[in-house]
Design an enzyme around this catalytic site. Sequence first.
Site, PDB file in Angstrom:
ATOM      1  N   ASN A 162      -3.212   6.834  -2.098  1.00 46.02           N
ATOM      2  CA  ASN A 162      -3.327   6.900  -0.635  1.00 46.02           C
ATOM      3  C   ASN A 162      -2.893   8.254  -0.088  1.00 46.02           C
ATOM      4  O   ASN A 162      -3.388   8.690   0.953  1.00 46.02           O
ATOM      5  CB  ASN A 162      -2.537   5.772   0.027  1.00 46.02           C
ATOM      6  N   SER A 207       0.823  -1.210   0.000  1.00 46.25           N
ATOM      7  CA  SER A 207       0.000   0.000   0.000  1.00 46.25           C
ATOM      8  C   SER A 207       0.854   1.254   0.000  1.00 46.25           C
ATOM      9  O   SER A 207       0.336   2.352  -0.189  1.00 46.25           O
ATOM     10  CB  SER A 207      -0.898   0.022   1.241  1.00 46.25           C
ATOM     11  N   GLU A 218      -1.888   1.310  -9.392  1.00 56.55           N
ATOM     12  CA  GLU A 218      -0.730   2.205  -9.449  1.00 56.55           C
ATOM     13  C   GLU A 218       0.508   1.374  -9.750  1.00 56.55           C
ATOM     14  O   GLU A 218       0.847   0.463  -8.980  1.00 56.55           O
ATOM     15  CB  GLU A 218      -0.553   2.928  -8.111  1.00 56.55           C
ATOM     16  N   HIS A 227       0.037  -1.632  -7.332  1.00 57.20           N
ATOM     17  CA  HIS A 227      -0.870  -1.440  -6.201  1.00 57.20           C
ATOM     18  C   HIS A 227      -2.326  -1.441  -6.663  1.00 57.20           C
ATOM     19  O   HIS A 227      -2.783  -0.493  -7.297  1.00 57.20           O
ATOM     20  CB  HIS A 227      -0.518  -0.116  -5.499  1.00 57.20           C
TER      21      HIS A 227
HETATM   22  P1  NAD Z   1      -4.238 -10.200   4.496  1.00 51.12           P
HETATM   23  O1  NAD Z   1      -3.754 -10.181   5.884  1.00 51.12           O
HETATM   24  O2  NAD Z   1      -5.689 -10.421   4.212  1.00 51.12           O
HETATM   25  O3  NAD Z   1      -3.414 -11.293   3.647  1.00 51.12           O
HETATM   26  C1  NAD Z   1      -2.041 -11.447   3.715  1.00 51.12           C
HETATM   27  C2  NAD Z   1      -1.749 -12.921   3.492  1.00 51.12           C
HETATM   28  O4  NAD Z   1      -0.329 -13.095   3.327  1.00 51.12           O
HETATM   29  C3  NAD Z   1      -2.162 -13.808   4.677  1.00 51.12           C
HETATM   30  O5  NAD Z   1      -3.038 -14.822   4.227  1.00 51.12           O
HETATM   31  C4  NAD Z   1      -0.829 -14.388   5.171  1.00 51.12           C
HETATM   32  O6  NAD Z   1      -0.941 -15.717   5.659  1.00 51.12           O
HETATM   33  C5  NAD Z   1       0.013 -14.329   3.901  1.00 51.12           C
HETATM   34  N1  NAD Z   1       1.455 -14.377   4.130  1.00 51.12           N
HETATM   35  C6  NAD Z   1       2.190 -13.666   5.017  1.00 51.12           C
HETATM   36  N2  NAD Z   1       3.509 -14.006   4.910  1.00 51.12           N
HETATM   37  C7  NAD Z   1       3.580 -14.927   3.923  1.00 51.12           C
HETATM   38  C8  NAD Z   1       4.653 -15.657   3.333  1.00 51.12           C
HETATM   39  N3  NAD Z   1       5.907 -15.499   3.738  1.00 51.12           N
HETATM   40  N4  NAD Z   1       4.377 -16.548   2.346  1.00 51.12           N
HETATM   41  C9  NAD Z   1       3.100 -16.730   1.918  1.00 51.12           C
HETATM   42  N5  NAD Z   1       2.053 -16.065   2.430  1.00 51.12           N
HETATM   43  C10 NAD Z   1       2.283 -15.173   3.423  1.00 51.12           C
HETATM   44  O7  NAD Z   1      -3.751  -8.813   3.844  1.00 51.12           O
HETATM   45  P2  NAD Z   1      -4.324  -8.018   2.577  1.00 51.12           P
HETATM   46  O8  NAD Z   1      -5.316  -7.012   3.049  1.00 51.12           O
HETATM   47  O9  NAD Z   1      -4.671  -8.973   1.505  1.00 51.12           O
HETATM   48  O10 NAD Z   1      -3.018  -7.194   2.167  1.00 51.12           O
HETATM   49  C11 NAD Z   1      -1.962  -7.768   1.437  1.00 51.12           C
HETATM   50  C12 NAD Z   1      -1.138  -6.651   0.818  1.00 51.12           C
HETATM   51  O11 NAD Z   1      -2.002  -5.819   0.015  1.00 51.12           O
HETATM   52  C13 NAD Z   1      -0.497  -5.722   1.843  1.00 51.12           C
HETATM   53  O12 NAD Z   1       0.739  -5.285   1.353  1.00 51.12           O
HETATM   54  C14 NAD Z   1      -1.493  -4.552   1.898  1.00 51.12           C
HETATM   55  O13 NAD Z   1      -0.913  -3.362   2.336  1.00 51.12           O
HETATM   56  C15 NAD Z   1      -1.904  -4.473   0.446  1.00 51.12           C
HETATM   57  N6  NAD Z   1      -3.188  -3.828   0.192  1.00 51.12           N
HETATM   58  C16 NAD Z   1      -4.253  -4.040   1.006  1.00 51.12           C
HETATM   59  C17 NAD Z   1      -5.471  -3.407   0.708  1.00 51.12           C
HETATM   60  C18 NAD Z   1      -6.685  -3.657   1.571  1.00 51.12           C
HETATM   61  O14 NAD Z   1      -7.622  -2.861   1.492  1.00 51.12           O
HETATM   62  N7  NAD Z   1      -6.737  -4.710   2.352  1.00 51.12           N
HETATM   63  C19 NAD Z   1      -5.596  -2.577  -0.416  1.00 51.12           C
HETATM   64  C20 NAD Z   1      -4.475  -2.412  -1.268  1.00 51.12           C
HETATM   65  C21 NAD Z   1      -3.276  -3.040  -0.948  1.00 51.12           C
END
Ligand code: NAD
Length: 323
Positions: free
Chosen positions: A196, A124, A157, A145
């Site tokens: 953001n 993010s 992005e 992103h």
């Molecule tokens: P989430 O917590 O729902 O999912 C993350 C997943 O990654 C989990 O299932 C976890 O088990 C897995 N994980 C962690 N370490 C790992 C590894 N070493 N190997 C394999 N899997 C692993 O999080 P999310 O909301 O999906 O966010 C993921 C990314 O997307 C982050 O960087 C976040 O900032 C970004 N993001 C989130 C949003 C949002 O609104 N949630 C929007 C845009 C970007």
Amino acid sequence: MAETGAVRSAAVVGAGTMGAAIAGALARAGGSVALVDRSPQLLERGLQALRASQRTLVDAGVITAEQAGAAEARVRAHTSLEEACAGIDLLVESVTEDLEIKRKLLSSADRACPPSTIFASNTSGLSITRLAEATGRPHAVAGMHFYNPAHIMPLVEVVRGEQTSEETAQFLLALARHLGKRPILVRRDVPGFVGNRLQFALVREALHLLESGVASAEDIDTAITAGPGLRYAQIGPFATADLAGLDVFDAISRYLFSDLARETEPPPVLHRLVAEGRIGVKAGRGFYEYPAGDASRLIARRDRLLLAFLDALAHERTGGTDG
Ligand code: NAD
């Protein structure tokens, strides 16, 4: 990899909220996708979310049930990064938003993937340059992103780190367009990128107005959803200024800029709510109360309206109206 941005074979690491939806987008565009997480349970949760997002698209008429089924058949679940990386063109990391976790993952992927694989991070706002430095291929690493809900929101992005090559950036821009998204290029790796930064500039002012008692949370939300927010879905701040007149915007900016919030710390109201456990829909209460079931209804309504609005915009762009 084709010039068109099509990707034959990809891995998405992290099967959470975002990773599952990104895997779905890649599979709907025809690629085979390895979805990776740390346990079969986490992978199953991700696959369920993927299927649910596809049902939303089928219900809205965006894709057919056959297309949804074909996309699901192209997604394989893996707990082994090494297996998932074999022969892939693209790796999208969407693991937990933590610089060290992401650097470690990218470093392992660097060893497991072919030298030609491009790495995209869905962070993010963490530094793409710092993430790329964890690999031996920093020229082939960039931010990609997506916005939540990633099966619906058009914005992607593409973010250049200090060493990202032009070829890598152009490839990811073409890929995003191939996925049906509307990508923008972020030329410099600044925290929060563009979307953001804009969003949190608004959040800072909203919190400031709430904290100073100028209006209620509900009325501040209405000021956006019934006002500028509605307009911003089709014309951005610069086009809006052009329509209003730059002389008018200049006059307003002169007396208003100096009065706008410019705190460097979040205001107490946010800490207070978090300390009380009012962290939003997942706790059933945040700025508002969410009785059981409300959150899922809210999300379903948001997705339905977003899709209807996007459909209206697409119809207008392709000449569905005579003007
Ligand atoms: P989430 O917590 O729902 O999912 C993350 C997943 O990654 C989990 O299932 C976890 O088990 C897995 N994980 C962690 N370490 C790992 C590894 N070493 N190997 C394999 N899997 C692993 O999080 P999310 O909301 O999906 O966010 C993921 C990314 O997307 C982050 O960087 C976040 O900032 C970004 N993001 C989130 C949003 C949002 O609104 N949630 C929007 C845009 C970007």
